[in-house]
Scaffold this motif. Sequence first.
Motif, PDB file in Angstrom:
ATOM      1  N   ALA A 213       0.823  -1.214   0.000  1.00  0.00           N
ATOM      2  CA  ALA A 213       0.000   0.000   0.000  1.00  0.00           C
ATOM      3  C   ALA A 213       0.856   1.263   0.000  1.00  0.00           C
ATOM      4  CB  ALA A 213      -0.944   0.003   1.201  1.00  0.00           C
ATOM      5  N   LYS A 214       1.982   1.212   0.665  1.00  0.00           N
ATOM      6  CA  LYS A 214       2.853   2.380   0.719  1.00  0.00           C
ATOM      7  C   LYS A 214       3.432   2.688  -0.666  1.00  0.00           C
ATOM      8  CE  LYS A 214       6.583   4.255   3.525  1.00  0.00           C
ATOM      9  NZ  LYS A 214       7.502   3.993   4.630  1.00  0.00           N
ATOM     10  N   GLU A 215       3.840   1.659  -1.369  1.00  0.00           N
ATOM     11  CA  GLU A 215       4.376   1.837  -2.722  1.00  0.00           C
ATOM     12  C   GLU A 215       3.289   2.334  -3.676  1.00  0.00           C
ATOM     13  OE1 GLU A 215       6.677  -0.777  -6.171  1.00  0.00           O
ATOM     14  OE2 GLU A 215       6.122  -1.720  -4.266  1.00  0.00           O
ATOM     15  N   ILE A 216       2.076   1.810  -3.529  1.00  0.00           N
ATOM     16  CA  ILE A 216       0.947   2.234  -4.362  1.00  0.00           C
ATOM     17  C   ILE A 216       0.625   3.701  -4.089  1.00  0.00           C
ATOM     18  CG2 ILE A 216      -1.508   1.876  -4.814  1.00  0.00           C
ATOM     19  CD1 ILE A 216      -1.009  -1.120  -4.173  1.00  0.00           C
ATOM     20  N   ARG A 217       0.624   4.077  -2.825  1.00  0.00           N
ATOM     21  CA  ARG A 217       0.334   5.464  -2.457  1.00  0.00           C
ATOM     22  C   ARG A 217       1.402   6.408  -3.004  1.00  0.00           C
ATOM     23  NH1 ARG A 217       0.230   8.165   3.489  1.00  0.00           N
ATOM     24  NH2 ARG A 217      -0.818  10.080   2.884  1.00  0.00           N
ATOM     25  N   HIS A 218       2.646   5.982  -2.971  1.00  0.00           N
ATOM     26  CA  HIS A 218       3.736   6.807  -3.488  1.00  0.00           C
ATOM     27  C   HIS A 218       3.595   7.000  -5.007  1.00  0.00           C
ATOM     28  CE1 HIS A 218       7.654   8.672  -3.615  1.00  0.00           C
ATOM     29  NE2 HIS A 218       8.017   7.834  -4.576  1.00  0.00           N
ATOM     30  N   ALA A 219       3.269   5.933  -5.725  1.00  0.00           N
ATOM     31  CA  ALA A 219       3.070   6.035  -7.175  1.00  0.00           C
ATOM     32  C   ALA A 219       1.857   6.904  -7.493  1.00  0.00           C
ATOM     33  CB  ALA A 219       2.904   4.646  -7.776  1.00  0.00           C
ATOM     34  N   LEU A 220       0.825   6.808  -6.664  1.00  0.00           N
ATOM     35  CA  LEU A 220      -0.357   7.649  -6.838  1.00  0.00           C
ATOM     36  C   LEU A 220      -0.005   9.112  -6.600  1.00  0.00           C
ATOM     37  CD1 LEU A 220      -3.463   7.885  -7.218  1.00  0.00           C
ATOM     38  CD2 LEU A 220      -3.652   7.581  -4.752  1.00  0.00           C
ATOM     39  N   ALA A 221       0.827   9.374  -5.606  1.00  0.00           N
ATOM     40  CA  ALA A 221       1.221  10.748  -5.282  1.00  0.00           C
ATOM     41  C   ALA A 221       1.956  11.389  -6.457  1.00  0.00           C
ATOM     42  CB  ALA A 221       2.095  10.762  -4.038  1.00  0.00           C
ATOM     43  N   LYS A 222       2.763  10.613  -7.151  1.00  0.00           N
ATOM     44  CA  LYS A 222       3.471  11.140  -8.312  1.00  0.00           C
ATOM     45  C   LYS A 222       2.498  11.563  -9.408  1.00  0.00           C
ATOM     46  CE  LYS A 222       7.787   8.563  -7.904  1.00  0.00           C
ATOM     47  NZ  LYS A 222       8.618   7.538  -8.552  1.00  0.00           N
ATOM     48  N   ARG A 223       1.389  10.827  -9.527  1.00  0.00           N
ATOM     49  CA  ARG A 223       0.429  11.112 -10.594  1.00  0.00           C
ATOM     50  C   ARG A 223      -0.486  12.284 -10.268  1.00  0.00           C
ATOM     51  NH1 ARG A 223       0.226   6.954 -14.471  1.00  0.00           N
ATOM     52  NH2 ARG A 223      -1.730   7.788 -15.253  1.00  0.00           N
ATOM     53  N   ILE A 224      -0.847  12.477  -8.999  1.00  0.00           N
ATOM     54  CA  ILE A 224      -1.831  13.515  -8.657  1.00  0.00           C
ATOM     55  C   ILE A 224      -1.221  14.684  -7.895  1.00  0.00           C
ATOM     56  CG2 ILE A 224      -3.716  11.852  -8.665  1.00  0.00           C
ATOM     57  CD1 ILE A 224      -3.776  12.070  -5.612  1.00  0.00           C
ATOM     58  N   ARG A 225       0.086  14.822  -7.903  1.00  0.00           N
ATOM     59  CA  ARG A 225       0.725  15.850  -7.092  1.00  0.00           C
ATOM     60  C   ARG A 225       0.314  17.265  -7.476  1.00  0.00           C
ATOM     61  NH1 ARG A 225       6.104  14.071  -9.649  1.00  0.00           N
ATOM     62  NH2 ARG A 225       6.052  15.202 -11.616  1.00  0.00           N
ATOM     63  N   LYS A 226      -0.066  17.500  -8.724  1.00  0.00           N
ATOM     64  CA  LYS A 226      -0.470  18.838  -9.137  1.00  0.00           C
ATOM     65  C   LYS A 226      -1.958  19.080  -8.940  1.00  0.00           C
ATOM     66  CE  LYS A 226       3.416  19.482 -11.866  1.00  0.00           C
ATOM     67  NZ  LYS A 226       4.156  20.232 -12.725  1.00  0.00           N
ATOM     68  N   THR A 227      -2.695  18.033  -8.692  1.00  0.00           N
ATOM     69  CA  THR A 227      -4.142  18.139  -8.547  1.00  0.00           C
ATOM     70  C   THR A 227      -4.577  18.164  -7.084  1.00  0.00           C
ATOM     71  OG1 THR A 227      -4.328  16.860 -10.574  1.00  0.00           O
ATOM     72  CG2 THR A 227      -6.324  17.149  -9.291  1.00  0.00           C
ATOM     73  N   ALA A 228      -3.974  17.327  -6.273  1.00  0.00           N
ATOM     74  CA  ALA A 228      -4.382  17.203  -4.874  1.00  0.00           C
ATOM     75  C   ALA A 228      -3.262  17.668  -3.956  1.00  0.00           C
ATOM     76  CB  ALA A 228      -4.731  15.755  -4.564  1.00  0.00           C
ATOM     77  N   ARG A 229      -3.644  18.328  -2.915  1.00  0.00           N
ATOM     78  CA  ARG A 229      -2.658  18.819  -1.946  1.00  0.00           C
ATOM     79  C   ARG A 229      -2.124  17.685  -1.085  1.00  0.00           C
ATOM     80  NH1 ARG A 229      -4.367  23.986   1.379  1.00  0.00           N
ATOM     81  NH2 ARG A 229      -4.245  24.815  -0.717  1.00  0.00           N
ATOM     82  N   VAL A 230      -3.026  16.818  -0.641  1.00  0.00           N
ATOM     83  CA  VAL A 230      -2.649  15.703   0.230  1.00  0.00           C
ATOM     84  C   VAL A 230      -3.150  14.413  -0.404  1.00  0.00           C
ATOM     85  CG1 VAL A 230      -2.988  14.696   2.515  1.00  0.00           C
ATOM     86  CG2 VAL A 230      -2.801  17.167   2.277  1.00  0.00           C
ATOM     87  N   VAL A 231      -2.323  13.394  -0.388  1.00  0.00           N
ATOM     88  CA  VAL A 231      -2.728  12.079  -0.879  1.00  0.00           C
ATOM     89  C   VAL A 231      -3.274  11.303   0.316  1.00  0.00           C
ATOM     90  CG1 VAL A 231      -1.969   9.945  -1.975  1.00  0.00           C
ATOM     91  CG2 VAL A 231      -0.957  12.127  -2.646  1.00  0.00           C
ATOM     92  N   PRO A 232      -4.527  10.854   0.235  1.00  0.00           N
ATOM     93  CA  PRO A 232      -5.119  10.161   1.390  1.00  0.00           C
ATOM     94  C   PRO A 232      -4.484   8.802   1.646  1.00  0.00           C
ATOM     95  CG  PRO A 232      -6.618  10.140  -0.470  1.00  0.00           C
ATOM     96  CD  PRO A 232      -5.456  10.983  -0.874  1.00  0.00           C
ATOM     97  N   GLU A 233      -4.618   8.348   2.880  1.00  0.00           N
ATOM     98  CA  GLU A 233      -4.196   6.993   3.238  1.00  0.00           C
ATOM     99  C   GLU A 233      -5.138   6.023   2.543  1.00  0.00           C
ATOM    100  OE1 GLU A 233      -4.158   4.086   7.131  1.00  0.00           O
ATOM    101  OE2 GLU A 233      -4.583   6.210   7.379  1.00  0.00           O
ATOM    102  N   LEU A 234      -4.593   4.989   1.949  1.00  0.00           N
ATOM    103  CA  LEU A 234      -5.391   4.037   1.175  1.00  0.00           C
ATOM    104  C   LEU A 234      -5.672   2.794   2.002  1.00  0.00           C
ATOM    105  CD1 LEU A 234      -3.450   4.277  -2.198  1.00  0.00           C
ATOM    106  CD2 LEU A 234      -5.514   5.511  -1.542  1.00  0.00           C
ATOM    107  N   ILE A 235      -6.941   2.445   2.091  1.00  0.00           N
ATOM    108  CA  ILE A 235      -7.365   1.235   2.787  1.00  0.00           C
ATOM    109  C   ILE A 235      -8.103   0.377   1.761  1.00  0.00           C
ATOM    110  CG2 ILE A 235      -8.697   0.293   4.692  1.00  0.00           C
ATOM    111  CD1 ILE A 235      -8.488   3.091   5.990  1.00  0.00           C
ATOM    112  N   PHE A 236      -7.605  -0.840   1.541  1.00  0.00           N
ATOM    113  CA  PHE A 236      -8.128  -1.687   0.489  1.00  0.00           C
ATOM    114  C   PHE A 236      -9.081  -2.736   1.041  1.00  0.00           C
ATOM    115  CE2 PHE A 236      -4.084  -0.094  -1.101  1.00  0.00           C
ATOM    116  CZ  PHE A 236      -4.467   0.391  -2.335  1.00  0.00           C
TER     117      PHE A 236
END
Length: 139
Positions: A72-95
């Motif tokens: 989940a940490k790796e997924i969140r990091h990859a997600l942060a790279k994609r939405i860094r200009k759109t979202a201020r904070v990347v939420p914690e992901l619970i699957f």
Amino acid sequence: MDSKRQQKMASLLQQELAAVLQRDLPHLFGGGLAPSISMVKVTPDLGQARVYLSLLLGNDANERLEIIKDNAKEIRHALAKRIRKTARVVPELIFFHDDSAAYAAHMDQVLGTLHIPEAPKEDSSDDDKPARPRLFNNE
């Protein structure tokens, strides 16, 4: 009921997480198909996102879900790279595993095996119809 902010964030996360799982991190699934994301629910403070995954193919759904939770940490990091200009904070992901599609397929199979007799056909002659009720005295 979710606010517009929550709905926009959930929609963004659903699209971008699907891209992350399919394009950026396919090695997590050992060459198999990446799970599809059926729904994302975001808390009002946008701090957590509940991600519901549809793991249809294969009988190892619990193992695949554990792999995703472990990474989940790796997924969140990859997600942060994609939405860094759109979202201020990347939420914690619970699957979570979403088995609604499998349940729908099971119910379709059950309903397909039922024997339902046809309804008796009625004659459509005008003589058998009851008279129209009178609503007013002068009719």
